[in-house]
Design a protein around this motif. Structure first.
Motif, short mmCIF file in Angstrom:
data_model
loop_
_atom_site.label_atom_id
_atom_site.label_comp_id
_atom_site.label_asym_id
_atom_site.label_seq_id
_atom_site.Cartn_x
_atom_site.Cartn_y
_atom_site.Cartn_z
N GLY A 1 0.80 -1.22 0.00
CA GLY A 1 0.00 0.00 0.00
C GLY A 1 0.82 1.27 0.00
O GLY A 1 0.31 2.34 -0.34
N HIS A 2 2.09 1.17 0.38
CA HIS A 2 2.93 2.36 0.43
C HIS A 2 3.95 2.41 -0.72
O HIS A 2 4.89 3.19 -0.68
CB HIS A 2 3.62 2.48 1.79
N ILE A 3 3.73 1.56 -1.71
CA ILE A 3 4.51 1.70 -2.94
C ILE A 3 3.98 2.94 -3.68
O ILE A 3 2.76 3.15 -3.72
CB ILE A 3 4.34 0.43 -3.82
N LEU B 1 -2.16 12.67 -0.66
CA LEU B 1 -1.50 12.47 0.63
C LEU B 1 -1.93 11.14 1.23
O LEU B 1 -3.13 10.84 1.31
CB LEU B 1 -1.86 13.62 1.58
N CYS B 2 -0.96 10.35 1.66
CA CYS B 2 -1.24 9.06 2.30
C CYS B 2 -1.20 9.25 3.82
O CYS B 2 -0.61 10.21 4.31
CB CYS B 2 -0.19 8.04 1.87
N GLU B 3 -1.82 8.30 4.55
CA GLU B 3 -1.80 8.42 6.02
C GLU B 3 -0.37 8.33 6.58
O GLU B 3 -0.11 8.76 7.70
CB GLU B 3 -2.70 7.37 6.67
N CYS B 4 0.58 7.80 5.78
CA CYS B 4 1.98 7.71 6.23
C CYS B 4 2.70 9.05 6.13
O CYS B 4 3.83 9.17 6.57
CB CYS B 4 2.72 6.63 5.45
N GLY B 5 2.05 10.03 5.49
CA GLY B 5 2.66 11.35 5.37
C GLY B 5 3.33 11.59 4.02
O GLY B 5 3.73 12.70 3.72
N ARG B 6 3.45 10.52 3.22
CA ARG B 6 4.03 10.67 1.89
C ARG B 6 2.90 10.86 0.87
O ARG B 6 1.74 10.72 1.19
CB ARG B 6 4.88 9.44 1.57
N HIS B 7 3.29 11.13 -0.35
CA HIS B 7 2.30 11.38 -1.39
C HIS B 7 2.33 10.29 -2.46
O HIS B 7 3.39 9.81 -2.83
CB HIS B 7 2.55 12.74 -2.06
N GLY B 8 1.14 9.95 -2.95
CA GLY B 8 1.05 9.06 -4.11
C GLY B 8 1.11 7.59 -3.82
O GLY B 8 1.23 6.77 -4.75
N CYS B 9 1.04 7.18 -2.54
CA CYS B 9 1.07 5.75 -2.21
C CYS B 9 -0.15 5.04 -2.84
O CYS B 9 -1.21 5.65 -3.00
CB CYS B 9 1.02 5.54 -0.70
N LEU B 10 0.04 3.76 -3.13
CA LEU B 10 -1.05 2.97 -3.72
C LEU B 10 -2.32 3.08 -2.89
O LEU B 10 -3.41 3.24 -3.43
CB LEU B 10 -0.61 1.50 -3.86
ZN LIG Z 1 1.85 5.69 2.39
#
Ligand SMILES: [Zn+2]
Length: 267
Positions: free
Chosen positions: A122-124, A132-141
């Motif tokens: 999910g974080h690829i 924005l992903c819940e991990c704080g990065r952008h564009g995660c699956l």
């Molecule tokens: Zn993520």
């Protein structure tokens, strides 16, 4: 959270007609990066936790061994003990719901990686500079194909919000927009799943997570795209999910812990 879990135990025992002394251990599945051997939640962006000695803290309240792992890993453990994994030594367990993950079982064991961060499909990055992903990065699956994306996508295309249950009934009624959203998500997931297949060559892929409820509208595009983008092996993709599967995953952690002599409980 830990106090809530501890407080729930007497009620669960009453429901099951069991006594406190009969508890042999407790399993808890948590979305995040978990070190199962130490019982530590390294991080859970969804809950805002970092380096939380979860198993030790809960064990101090409940006075029985506690085992924890990532929720998708727990699903994979349940599959290994009670599901398709009984017949397959190498398989992948894909989960699609609030998040997306793909745990790998290699030679009968969950592959956690060097930092308990394996299987984080999910974080690829799926979309450069994407949402924005819940991990704080952008564009995660998962920012582009999880259930919350599906509901947001509905809202942005129609201008009106929709609950998860309403979306599910739209899928059931074969609403064109709902099917189109699922097709897009399934295609995106399938293309990344093909990378997993090309890297790890699993015998079979079992799919779980709440989004399995959407059935073929999601599963067919996942399967079709995965097959399209894998270069050699085309593993079968089977769905296996019931509402109690998360609880079964957690119970499987305790079952594995109790019967696995190589691992010590935390706490
Ligand atoms: Zn993520």
């Amino acid at each position: 959270m830990i106090q809530s879990i501890a407080a729930t135990i007497p009620r669960l025992l009453a429901q099951a007609g069991r006594q406190e002394g009969e508890i042999r251990g407790i399993g808890v599945s948590i979305p995040g990066e978990i070190d199962p051997s130490k019982g530590i939640c390294l991080q859970s962006p969804r809950f805002g936790w970092k380096n939380l000695a979860f198993a030790e803290l809960l064990a101090a309240s409940v006075h029985v061994p506690v085992w924890i792992d990532d929720d998708v890993n727990a699903f994979a453990v349940a599959q290994r003990l009670f599901g398709v994994g009984r017949d397959h030594h190498n398989f992948a367990a894909l989960a699609v719901g609030a998040g997306i993950g793909c745990s790998l079982v290699i030679k009968g064991e969950i592959y956690h990686g060097s930092h308990s961060a394996a299987g984080k499909l999910g974080h690829i990055t799926s979309v450069a500079n994407g949402r924005l992903c819940e991990c704080g990065r952008h564009g995660c699956l998962m920012a582009h194909a999880s259930e919350s994306y599906m509901l947001n996508e509905w809202q942005s295309r129609t201008g009106s919000s929709i609950s998860r249950d309403e979306f599910a009934s739209c899928v059931e009624q074969k609403d064109h927009l709902a099917l189109s959203i699922l097709s897009d998500c399934g295609t995106r997931i399938g293309s990344h799943l093909a990378d997993v297949v090309n890297l790890f060559d699993p015998e079979i892929i079992v799919v779980g997570g709440e989004a399995v409820q959407f059935g073929d509208a999601l599963l067919v595009p996942i399967r079709k795209t995965m097959v399209e983008f894998t270069f050699f092996s085309k593993p079968e993709l089977v769905a296996d999910w019931v509402p109690s599967s998360r609880a079964r995953g957690a119970a499987a952690l305790a079952t594995q812990g109790i019967f696995d002599f190589e691992r010590e409980p935390s706490g």
